[in-house]
Design an enzyme around this catalytic site. Structure first.
Site, short mmCIF file in Angstrom:
data_model
loop_
_atom_site.label_atom_id
_atom_site.label_comp_id
_atom_site.label_asym_id
_atom_site.label_seq_id
_atom_site.Cartn_x
_atom_site.Cartn_y
_atom_site.Cartn_z
N ARG A 172 0.84 -1.20 0.00
CA ARG A 172 0.00 0.00 0.00
C ARG A 172 0.88 1.25 0.00
NH1 ARG A 172 -4.65 0.08 4.35
NH2 ARG A 172 -5.33 1.82 3.04
N CYS A 230 -1.26 5.66 9.31
CA CYS A 230 -1.60 4.38 8.66
C CYS A 230 -2.74 4.66 7.70
CB CYS A 230 -1.96 3.33 9.72
SG CYS A 230 -3.36 3.81 10.77
#
Length: 275
Positions: A172, A230
């Site tokens: 990611r 995150c």
């Protein structure tokens, strides 16, 4: 007070003169609601706390898990029996992300004695019960600001002048996949530091010296300040916890990538290089 507690230590404290308040924060993104698992069996005396409804506000421009209303959070903690002068232990199913979010929220709002059960319910060998407790109302009054919090501008500044860690999975960060948010990639200047690398095969956090070595290799020792983000401010809280165990204070960017990527004016980097 340490940031974590072992299952053996918790078992001892629960039979001592000053047992901690227990909060069960089981949560699985996209999975079954944690309350069902809680009602099926939890550490005796533990009160369930709903991450999405009670540890976060409604999703929106501030990300998927923005900060909740502080007074509402305080009311939830008081209903759970949290007192300012009584230690608190939080746990989840074992991943540690949800428990760390509760730990961070209580620390940020000024509770002086909160710890995470290292390894969560998965390592608990004591009894469990299905009875839902009715604790006496606590007296905890949240006062925000006890630990550092940054917004999107603060994260951008840290990426330039300090160390901003991206706690998501490497793919990611690199922008190879993005299963949830509008665009793939990372905040320019952020360093990839997947939070799963903070734990060993047993689900417990790595020993403090190993965590310290990990974060040193990422530049934490030389950085004037450290921050973490995150996807939505949950797994990053576990990274802040791991940094705390390593002796490194760190700020949390709660809005994280879900807030950053929703703003089309914010730059996006891809690939393994921070820039």
């Amino acid at each position: 007070m340490n940031a974590t507690i072992t299952a053996a230590e918790l078992a001892g404290e629960l039979t001592g003169d000053r047992p901690p308040v227990l909060l069960d924060v089981r949560y699985q993104m996209g999975g079954p609601h944690g309350r069902a698992a809680y009602e099926a069996g939890h550490i005796p005396g533990a009160v369930f706390v709903d991450l999405e409804a009670e540890l976060a506000g409604p999703p929106g421009s501030g990300g998927r898990h923005p900060l909740p209303d502080v007074e509402a959070f305080g009311a939830v903690m008081r209903r759970a029996g949290v007192r300012h002068d009584t230690p608190v232990v939080v746990y989840d199913g074992g991943q540690g992300w949800a428990a760390a979010r509760a730990w961070w929220m209580l620390r940020w709002t000024g509770h002086p004695g909160v710890r995470v059960l290292d390894g969560g319910l998965a390592v608990w060998e004591g009894p469990v019960e299905s009875e839902v407790p009715a604790p006496a109302t606590g007296d905890f009054q949240p006062v925000p600001g006890a630990v550092p919090l940054i917004n999107a501008d603060g994260a951008a500044e840290l990426a330039r002048t300090g160390l901003l860690l991206d706690a998501r999975a490497g793919e990611r960060y690199r922008g190879e996949v993005e299963p949830i948010d509008r665009v793939a990639g990372h905040i320019p200047g952020a360093v990839s530091a997947p939070t799963m690398e903070n734990v060993g095969p047993d689900g417990r956090l790595l020993p403090a010296p190993e965590l310290a070595a990990r974060f040193k290799s990422l530049g934490a020792e030389e950085a004037p300040a450290v921050g973490v983000y995150c996807g939505s401010g949950v797994s990053a809280a576990q990274q802040v916890l791991a940094l705390e165990v390593a002796g490194i204070p760190a700020a949390l960017y709660v809005g994280s990538w879900s807030e950053w990527s929703a703003d089309e004016s914010r730059p996006v980097a891809t690939g393994a290089d921070p820039r």
